[in-house]
Design a protein around this motif. Structure first.
Motif, PDB file in Angstrom:
ATOM      1  N   VAL A 164      -6.081 -24.488   3.819  1.00 23.16           N
ATOM      2  CA  VAL A 164      -5.448 -23.050   4.378  1.00 23.16           C
ATOM      3  C   VAL A 164      -5.597 -22.133   3.088  1.00 23.16           C
ATOM      4  O   VAL A 164      -5.555 -22.230   1.915  1.00 23.16           O
ATOM      5  N   MET A 165      -6.208 -21.118   3.448  1.00 21.00           N
ATOM      6  CA  MET A 165      -6.591 -19.806   2.399  1.00 21.00           C
ATOM      7  C   MET A 165      -6.243 -18.565   2.932  1.00 21.00           C
ATOM      8  O   MET A 165      -6.007 -18.559   4.250  1.00 21.00           O
ATOM      9  N   VAL A 166      -6.362 -17.543   1.984  1.00 20.98           N
ATOM     10  CA  VAL A 166      -6.187 -16.201   2.980  1.00 20.98           C
ATOM     11  C   VAL A 166      -7.626 -16.098   3.328  1.00 20.98           C
ATOM     12  O   VAL A 166      -8.660 -16.286   3.000  1.00 20.98           O
ATOM     13  N   HIS A 167      -7.666 -15.159   4.503  1.00 19.35           N
ATOM     14  CA  HIS A 167      -8.988 -15.053   5.329  1.00 19.35           C
ATOM     15  C   HIS A 167     -10.121 -14.289   4.658  1.00 19.35           C
ATOM     16  O   HIS A 167      -9.912 -13.096   4.252  1.00 19.35           O
ATOM     17  N   PRO A 168     -11.101 -15.063   4.416  1.00 18.55           N
ATOM     18  CA  PRO A 168     -12.081 -14.564   3.349  1.00 18.55           C
ATOM     19  C   PRO A 168     -12.764 -13.317   4.113  1.00 18.55           C
ATOM     20  O   PRO A 168     -13.404 -12.541   3.548  1.00 18.55           O
ATOM     21  N   CYS A 169     -12.723 -13.172   5.486  1.00 16.41           N
ATOM     22  CA  CYS A 169     -13.367 -12.118   6.355  1.00 16.41           C
ATOM     23  C   CYS A 169     -12.389 -10.767   6.171  1.00 16.41           C
ATOM     24  O   CYS A 169     -13.233  -9.825   6.336  1.00 16.41           O
ATOM     25  N   PHE A 170     -11.157 -10.987   5.895  1.00 22.75           N
ATOM     26  CA  PHE A 170     -10.343  -9.581   5.977  1.00 22.75           C
ATOM     27  C   PHE A 170      -9.529  -9.514   4.677  1.00 22.75           C
ATOM     28  O   PHE A 170      -8.820  -8.406   4.334  1.00 22.75           O
ATOM     29  N   ARG A 171      -9.439 -10.456   3.665  1.00 21.31           N
ATOM     30  CA  ARG A 171      -8.866 -10.376   2.384  1.00 21.31           C
ATOM     31  C   ARG A 171     -10.008 -10.723   1.353  1.00 21.31           C
ATOM     32  O   ARG A 171     -10.329 -11.821   0.992  1.00 21.31           O
ATOM     33  N   VAL A 172     -10.480  -9.687   0.742  1.00 22.39           N
ATOM     34  CA  VAL A 172     -11.435  -9.781  -0.498  1.00 22.39           C
ATOM     35  C   VAL A 172     -10.678  -9.223  -1.554  1.00 22.39           C
ATOM     36  O   VAL A 172     -10.396  -8.131  -1.544  1.00 22.39           O
ATOM     37  N   PRO A 173     -10.594 -10.044  -2.616  1.00 17.20           N
ATOM     38  CA  PRO A 173      -9.674  -9.515  -3.832  1.00 17.20           C
ATOM     39  C   PRO A 173     -10.574  -8.138  -4.312  1.00 17.20           C
ATOM     40  O   PRO A 173     -11.439  -8.097  -4.365  1.00 17.20           O
ATOM     41  N   ARG A 174      -9.465  -7.047  -4.268  1.00 14.54           N
ATOM     42  CA  ARG A 174      -9.786  -5.832  -4.671  1.00 14.54           C
ATOM     43  C   ARG A 174     -10.928  -5.052  -3.945  1.00 14.54           C
ATOM     44  O   ARG A 174     -11.509  -3.831  -4.251  1.00 14.54           O
ATOM     45  N   GLN A 175     -11.228  -5.631  -2.752  1.00 18.42           N
ATOM     46  CA  GLN A 175     -12.319  -4.990  -1.858  1.00 18.42           C
ATOM     47  C   GLN A 175     -11.837  -5.016  -0.491  1.00 18.42           C
ATOM     48  O   GLN A 175     -12.614  -4.625   0.455  1.00 18.42           O
ATOM     49  N   SER A 176     -10.611  -5.052  -0.295  1.00 17.56           N
ATOM     50  CA  SER A 176      -9.994  -4.806   1.145  1.00 17.56           C
ATOM     51  C   SER A 176      -8.586  -4.406   0.933  1.00 17.56           C
ATOM     52  O   SER A 176      -7.828  -4.282  -0.076  1.00 17.56           O
ATOM     53  N   GLY A 177      -8.185  -3.779   2.217  1.00 10.36           N
ATOM     54  CA  GLY A 177      -6.884  -3.250   2.338  1.00 10.36           C
ATOM     55  C   GLY A 177      -6.746  -2.678   3.506  1.00 10.36           C
ATOM     56  O   GLY A 177      -7.288  -2.676   4.318  1.00 10.36           O
ATOM     57  N   TRP A 178      -5.334  -2.131   3.890  1.00 14.00           N
ATOM     58  CA  TRP A 178      -4.801  -1.304   4.994  1.00 14.00           C
ATOM     59  C   TRP A 178      -5.444   0.167   4.635  1.00 14.00           C
ATOM     60  O   TRP A 178      -5.370   0.457   3.636  1.00 14.00           O
ATOM     61  N   GLY A 179      -5.745   0.728   5.746  1.00 10.10           N
ATOM     62  CA  GLY A 179      -5.993   2.271   5.902  1.00 10.10           C
ATOM     63  C   GLY A 179      -5.374   3.094   6.954  1.00 10.10           C
ATOM     64  O   GLY A 179      -5.115   2.085   8.054  1.00 10.10           O
ATOM     65  N   TRP A 180      -5.382   4.249   7.154  1.00  9.61           N
ATOM     66  CA  TRP A 180      -4.569   4.908   8.159  1.00  9.61           C
ATOM     67  C   TRP A 180      -5.488   5.933   8.716  1.00  9.61           C
ATOM     68  O   TRP A 180      -6.149   6.754   7.921  1.00  9.61           O
ATOM     69  N   ASP A 181      -5.995   5.906   9.931  1.00 12.88           N
ATOM     70  CA  ASP A 181      -6.769   6.804  10.490  1.00 12.88           C
ATOM     71  C   ASP A 181      -5.811   7.977  11.187  1.00 12.88           C
ATOM     72  O   ASP A 181      -5.380   7.644  12.463  1.00 12.88           O
ATOM     73  N   GLU A 182      -5.982   9.092  10.636  1.00 11.48           N
ATOM     74  CA  GLU A 182      -4.988   9.992  10.910  1.00 11.48           C
ATOM     75  C   GLU A 182      -5.421  10.552  12.591  1.00 11.48           C
ATOM     76  O   GLU A 182      -4.378  10.734  13.398  1.00 11.48           O
TER      77      GLU A 182
END
Ligand SMILES: C[S@@+](CC[C@H](N)C(=O)[O-])C[C@H]1O[C@@H](n2cnc3c(N)ncnc32)[C@H](O)[C@@H]1O
Length: 262
Positions: free
Chosen positions: A153-171
């Motif tokens: 069990v790990m954090v999903h490597p396709c969506f969580r890349v340390p310091r290289q992924s995150g949430w964004g908001w499309d206005e």
């Protein structure tokens, strides 16, 4: 062949002893809220531990898994390189497993590990902190029964890349999106600096194909894969866009592998 998994360009220590107090403060010996709500249920679902089974937990840390295995009348043996985290596991889970100091990338040198083969091996949120994996799985192959299984069990490597992924908001579209800045390149990322900025552990990002390849190279095939969103933390009225994004993106990944047929 899996590609090389890390670089050694920076000099951060790989020991978790330096951050043991921090980790115990965050996770405790029962696991963080993410362990209890998401990671441990996912692992138990994939593992389906049976009474009498012997489970080897690699990178066990304070061994939050131990009470769950004991409750199912299995036996857990945890191995971790951090003496402080092993000490915490021994204190908290007395009678619920054996906890050994050792390097899981060199299992043949963990002399306290009994020679009888294990029914299963688990990595609970630890595989992305362990390197190299080629040696880890080669050593593990020698420790597992012929019918043995590996649950990761790990954090999903396709969506969580340390310091290289995150949430964004499309206005314009009024939606929350997942931003991934890098993916295919394996990364070795210094993490979790202490207050003095000196001690850090490393997290290893590898693309999904790496895990499939490194398991296959050691003679294991993945038979089940689960993608699970994180349980949202309680907060005031999340917007529909936030709620949709949180259920749409799996931030956790579970894999189960078995020995490939000869
Ligand atoms: C994020 S912690 C997870 C600990 C535990 N599985 C949990 O879920 O609380 C990662 C753990 O991997 C361990 N670790 C990293 N590399 C290791 C190695 N080569 N041998 C043994 N343990 C290792 C660290 O000491 C640390 O306890």
């Amino acid at each position: 062949m899996p590609r090389a998994s890390s670089s050694s360009r920076t000099s951060a220590s790989r020991s978790w002893d330096a951050v043991a107090e921090w980790y115990l403060g965050w996770s405790g010996t029962r696991g963080s809220i993410h362990h209890r709500r998401t990671a441990i249920p996912l692992l138990l679902d994939l593992l389906a531990p049976q009474p009498g089974e012997r489970i080897l937990d690699l990178g066990c840390g304070p061994a939050a898994l131990a009470p769950y295995i004991a409750q199912r009348r299995g036996t857990l043996v945890g191995v971790d390189r951090s003496p402080k985290l092993i000490e915490a596991a021994r204190r908290a889970h007395r009678g619920k497993g054996r906890f050994l100091i050792g390097d899981v990338t060199a299992l043949d040198r963990v002399t306290a590990l009994e020679s009888a083969p294990f029914d299963a091996a688990t990595f609970l949120l630890s595989i992305q902190d362990i390197d190299p994996l080629t040696a880890t799985f080669a050593g593990l192959r020698a420790r597992l029964a012929a019918t043995g299984r590996i649950v990761i069990v790990m954090v999903h490597p396709c969506f969580r890349v340390p310091r290289q992924s995150g949430w964004g908001w499309d206005e314009q579209r009024q939606l929350q999106f997942r931003r991934v800045d890098r993916y295919l390149t394996p990364l070795s990322v210094p993490m979790r600096s202490t207050a003095d900025g000196r001690a850090a552990t490393r997290s290893y990002h590898r693309p999904l194909e790496y895990y499939v390849g490194v398991l296959a190279e050691a003679g294991f095939v993945i038979d089940t894969l689960r993608e699970v969103p994180a349980q949202p933390v309680a907060r005031d009225s999340p917007s529909p866009a936030q709620r949709r994004a949180e259920t749409e993106f799996p931030l956790f990944l579970g894999l189960r592998a078995r020995r490939a047929a000869p």
